[in-house]
Write an enzyme that holds these catalytic residues in place. Structure first.
Site, PDB file in Angstrom:
ATOM      1  N   GLU A 191       4.046 -10.215   1.773  1.00 32.51           N
ATOM      2  CA  GLU A 191       4.892  -9.070   2.075  1.00 32.51           C
ATOM      3  C   GLU A 191       3.965  -7.743   1.452  1.00 32.51           C
ATOM      4  O   GLU A 191       4.477  -7.308   0.524  1.00 32.51           O
ATOM      5  CB  GLU A 191       6.311  -9.034   1.122  1.00 32.51           C
ATOM      6  CG  GLU A 191       6.979 -10.057   1.725  1.00 32.51           C
ATOM      7  CD  GLU A 191       8.475  -9.828   1.796  1.00 32.51           C
ATOM      8  OE1 GLU A 191       8.788  -8.760   1.879  1.00 32.51           O
ATOM      9  OE2 GLU A 191       9.640 -10.631   2.056  1.00 32.51           O
ATOM     10  N   GLY A 224      -2.921  -7.839   9.903  1.00 36.35           N
ATOM     11  CA  GLY A 224      -1.797  -8.244   7.927  1.00 36.35           C
ATOM     12  C   GLY A 224      -1.427  -6.616   7.846  1.00 36.35           C
ATOM     13  O   GLY A 224      -0.359  -6.707   8.076  1.00 36.35           O
ATOM     14  N   GLY A 263      -4.358  -9.924  14.230  1.00 41.07           N
ATOM     15  CA  GLY A 263      -5.480  -9.484  14.151  1.00 41.07           C
ATOM     16  C   GLY A 263      -4.537  -8.217  13.807  1.00 41.07           C
ATOM     17  O   GLY A 263      -5.212  -6.804  13.658  1.00 41.07           O
ATOM     18  N   LEU A 276       6.099  -9.448  12.196  1.00 37.14           N
ATOM     19  CA  LEU A 276       5.514  -8.270  12.239  1.00 37.14           C
ATOM     20  C   LEU A 276       4.429  -8.670  11.960  1.00 37.14           C
ATOM     21  O   LEU A 276       3.637  -7.983  13.105  1.00 37.14           O
ATOM     22  CB  LEU A 276       6.406  -7.907  10.163  1.00 37.14           C
ATOM     23  CG  LEU A 276       4.844  -5.905  10.305  1.00 37.14           C
ATOM     24  CD1 LEU A 276       5.335  -5.450  11.178  1.00 37.14           C
ATOM     25  CD2 LEU A 276       5.391  -5.899   9.449  1.00 37.14           C
TER      26      LEU A 276
HETATM   27  N1  CAA Z   1       9.285   4.013   3.872  1.00 36.48           N
HETATM   28  C1  CAA Z   1       9.792   4.720   4.834  1.00 36.48           C
HETATM   29  N2  CAA Z   1       8.825   5.677   5.688  1.00 36.48           N
HETATM   30  C2  CAA Z   1       7.528   4.415   5.539  1.00 36.48           C
HETATM   31  C3  CAA Z   1       6.847   4.074   4.507  1.00 36.48           C
HETATM   32  C4  CAA Z   1       8.243   3.688   3.761  1.00 36.48           C
HETATM   33  N3  CAA Z   1       7.947   2.818   2.329  1.00 36.48           N
HETATM   34  N4  CAA Z   1       5.575   3.963   4.392  1.00 36.48           N
HETATM   35  C5  CAA Z   1       5.344   4.127   5.272  1.00 36.48           C
HETATM   36  N5  CAA Z   1       6.063   5.344   6.009  1.00 36.48           N
HETATM   37  C6  CAA Z   1       6.328   5.821   7.298  1.00 36.48           C
HETATM   38  C7  CAA Z   1       5.122   7.192   7.173  1.00 36.48           C
HETATM   39  O1  CAA Z   1       6.159   7.872   6.514  1.00 36.48           O
HETATM   40  C8  CAA Z   1       4.356   7.237   8.376  1.00 36.48           C
HETATM   41  O2  CAA Z   1       5.458   7.816   9.084  1.00 36.48           O
HETATM   42  P1  CAA Z   1       5.759   9.016  10.230  1.00 36.48           P
HETATM   43  O3  CAA Z   1       4.599   8.444  11.480  1.00 36.48           O
HETATM   44  O4  CAA Z   1       6.520   9.513  10.759  1.00 36.48           O
HETATM   45  O5  CAA Z   1       4.579  10.440   9.668  1.00 36.48           O
HETATM   46  C9  CAA Z   1       4.532   5.722   8.718  1.00 36.48           C
HETATM   47  O6  CAA Z   1       5.464   4.669   8.199  1.00 36.48           O
HETATM   48  C10 CAA Z   1       3.995   5.118   9.070  1.00 36.48           C
HETATM   49  O7  CAA Z   1       2.847   4.820   7.914  1.00 36.48           O
HETATM   50  P2  CAA Z   1       0.886   4.677   7.374  1.00 36.48           P
HETATM   51  O8  CAA Z   1       0.556   6.130   7.733  1.00 36.48           O
HETATM   52  O9  CAA Z   1       1.644   4.995   5.986  1.00 36.48           O
HETATM   53  O10 CAA Z   1       0.670   3.524   7.488  1.00 36.48           O
HETATM   54  P3  CAA Z   1      -0.703   3.162   7.451  1.00 36.48           P
HETATM   55  O11 CAA Z   1      -0.746   2.558   8.793  1.00 36.48           O
HETATM   56  O12 CAA Z   1      -1.417   4.071   6.978  1.00 36.48           O
HETATM   57  O13 CAA Z   1       0.216   1.085   7.305  1.00 36.48           O
HETATM   58  C11 CAA Z   1       1.237  -0.159   4.713  1.00 36.48           C
HETATM   59  C12 CAA Z   1       1.084   1.818   5.340  1.00 36.48           C
HETATM   60  C13 CAA Z   1       1.210   0.868   3.626  1.00 36.48           C
HETATM   61  C14 CAA Z   1      -0.866  -0.339   4.432  1.00 36.48           C
HETATM   62  C15 CAA Z   1       1.456  -1.068   5.893  1.00 36.48           C
HETATM   63  O14 CAA Z   1       0.151  -1.496   6.909  1.00 36.48           O
HETATM   64  C16 CAA Z   1       1.770  -1.868   5.295  1.00 36.48           C
HETATM   65  O15 CAA Z   1       2.489  -2.185   4.179  1.00 36.48           O
HETATM   66  N6  CAA Z   1       0.234  -3.195   5.062  1.00 36.48           N
HETATM   67  C17 CAA Z   1       0.829  -4.171   4.919  1.00 36.48           C
HETATM   68  C18 CAA Z   1       2.704  -5.386   5.925  1.00 36.48           C
HETATM   69  C19 CAA Z   1       2.688  -6.289   5.192  1.00 36.48           C
HETATM   70  O16 CAA Z   1       3.352  -5.940   3.651  1.00 36.48           O
HETATM   71  N7  CAA Z   1       3.208  -7.297   6.046  1.00 36.48           N
HETATM   72  C20 CAA Z   1       3.725  -8.452   5.038  1.00 36.48           C
HETATM   73  C21 CAA Z   1       4.543  -9.454   5.930  1.00 36.48           C
HETATM   74  S1  CAA Z   1       5.969 -10.140   6.039  1.00 36.48           S
HETATM   75  C22 CAA Z   1       6.058 -11.322   5.288  1.00 36.48           C
HETATM   76  O17 CAA Z   1       4.671 -11.315   4.323  1.00 36.48           O
HETATM   77  C23 CAA Z   1       7.411 -11.875   4.838  1.00 36.48           C
HETATM   78  C24 CAA Z   1       7.040 -13.209   4.697  1.00 36.48           C
HETATM   79  O18 CAA Z   1       6.733 -14.256   5.619  1.00 36.48           O
HETATM   80  C25 CAA Z   1       7.092 -13.464   3.557  1.00 36.48           C
END
Ligand code: CAA
Length: 391
Positions: A371, A137, A135, A131
């Protein structure tokens, strides 16, 4: 020792058995090697074949797809116990399962499930989740990787994914890329299943990290990687929701990882405090140390309660976005504080490589970052509780 939380959650016999089995295996096979893997940055591929033999590479995957058919809390308990011995092993198994196998089970067609899940659940393939980019995260929707549709419904992906756990050893990648022209946010993203040996997919930089040295973290370069129409996961342009819902569950297992690290640090500190003497008595008999240990254990139990509660909600099919974020936010902070205090209890020995306290401290920090950072967890919680678009 049986904890109050375990009783409160009334773990089933099966859940207790899984926990005991993983604890025993981790004590024999993992803990004795953890310091060497940390120093040598060793990813022991053979270990994951052994974990697969025990059913641990597909703990909560149904038996018909090659898994052990246990429930989500059993899986959480397994991550906690593995992480207690070696947090790098814990995250390898957690990303493989939560972020790579479970989304295929949830969103995959019958054909996709039959093709992709059994090799993961049997540990023949390790899974990864692509994911993040350099640019994007926290602002995951700002990704730049593109999947361009070809005339026949297939796609070609170009872009570079960063911090990809398991990337150098993975046989399949749940991959997110932008498919829709004219978008630069979450709305234009789709999700694809990509084979590890796909032409054009390669490992870029291997990350050198503060801790978690037994896990593998790399850049993955997608250079015009072809993806068949059948390998689109879920609906086109609905991939971001797959990422978010996957992370809702994944965050519970990172909380479990944090819990395992904190428990290991507490156990070490408590044992040291009963053996080491100063001023004529064990240091644990001095209030300065005794109170510290009391606070550490209380925080751990609170983190465990939040983590198991979130897992229970997920198992019941209830919303768990807030509960998972709360569990990760709290447990990761506990892991950082408890591992720091464990070093303090051990004093100079805590700062030395002779004891694992310093490794626990280094490993704990990442749980506040990946995450979703602690700040992102707060944003997720506040948005749901307040119903406002908190930015
Ligand atoms: N469940 C279902 N749908 C969801 C949701 C959820 N929990 N959260 C958001 N959505 C949906 C929204 O309803 C929206 O849908 P529509 O377009 O249909 O309306 C869409 O997703 C976009 O949502 P937002 O407008 O809320 O999105 P945003 O751009 O404001 O971002 C955020 C939200 C919570 C900041 C998100 O970008 C985020 O979680 N960022 C952190 C990323 C992350 O955790 N990365 C981890 C990488 S993986 C990893 O780390 C693995 C590893 O190595 C251990």
């Amino acid at each position: 020792m049986e904890t109050a939380t375990a009783r409160q959650f009334d773990l089933t016999d099966d859940q207790r058995e899984v926990r005991a089995m993983v604890r025993d295996f981790a004590a024999q096979r993992i803990a004795p090697n953890a310091a060497e893997w940390d120093r040598g940055h060793v990813f022991d591929r053979s270990l994951y074949a052994e974990l697969a033999d025990l059913g641990l590479m597909g703990v909560c995957v149904p038996a018909e797809y090659g898994g052990a058919g246990m429930d989500f809390l059993s899986y959480v308990l397994a991550v906690e116990e593995l992480s207690r011995a070696d947090a790098g092993v814990g995250v390898t198994m957690a990303v493989h399962t939560s972020a790579s196998t479970l989304p295929i089970l949830h969103w995959g067609t019958d054909e996709q499930k039959a093709e992709w899940v059994p090799p993961l659940a049997r540990g023949e393939r390790i899974g990864a989740f692509a994911l993040t980019e350099s640019g994007s995260g926290s602002d995951a929707g700002a990704m730049r990787a593109r999947a361009i549709e070809q005339g026949d419904g297939s796609f070609r992906i170009t872009g570079t994914k960063q911090w990809i756990t398991n990337g150098g050893h993975a046989g399949s990648f749940v991959t997110f890329a932008r498919t829709e022209d004219g978008t630069d946010d979450a709305r234009g993203v789709s999700c694809f299943l990509v084979r590890g040996d796909a032409p054009g997919l390669s490992v870029g930089r291997v990350e050198e990290k503060l801790g978690l040295n037994s896990s593998n973290t790399v850049d993955m370069v997608y250079d015009d990687v072809a993806v068949a129409p059948a390998d689109l996961l879920g609906e086109r342009a609905k991939g971001f929701r797959i990422a978010m819902q996957t992370l809702d569950g994944g965050r519970i297992t990172i909380a479990a990882q944090a819990l395992g690290i904190a428990q290991a640090a507490f156990d070490l500190a408590a044992s040291y405090a009963t053996e080491r003497t100063t001023f004529g008595k064990p240091i644990g008999a001095h209030q300065g140390i005794a109170f510290k240990l009391s606070e550490m254990s209380t925080e751990i139990e609170a983190a465990r309660a939040l983590t198991y509660r979130a897992a229970a909600r997920k198992m019941a099919g209830e919303a768990h976005t807030v509960e998972g974020a709360q569990a990760k936010l709290f447990a990761s902070g506990v892991a950082r504080r408890v591992t720091g205090e464990a070093i303090q209890v051990l004093g100079g020995y805590g700062y030395s490589k002779e004891f694992p306290a310093e490794r626990y401290y280094r490993d704990a920090k990442i749980t506040e970052i990946y995450e979703g950072t602690s700040e992102i967890q707060k944003l997720v919680i506040a948005r749901k509780l307040l119903g406002l678009d908190v930015r």
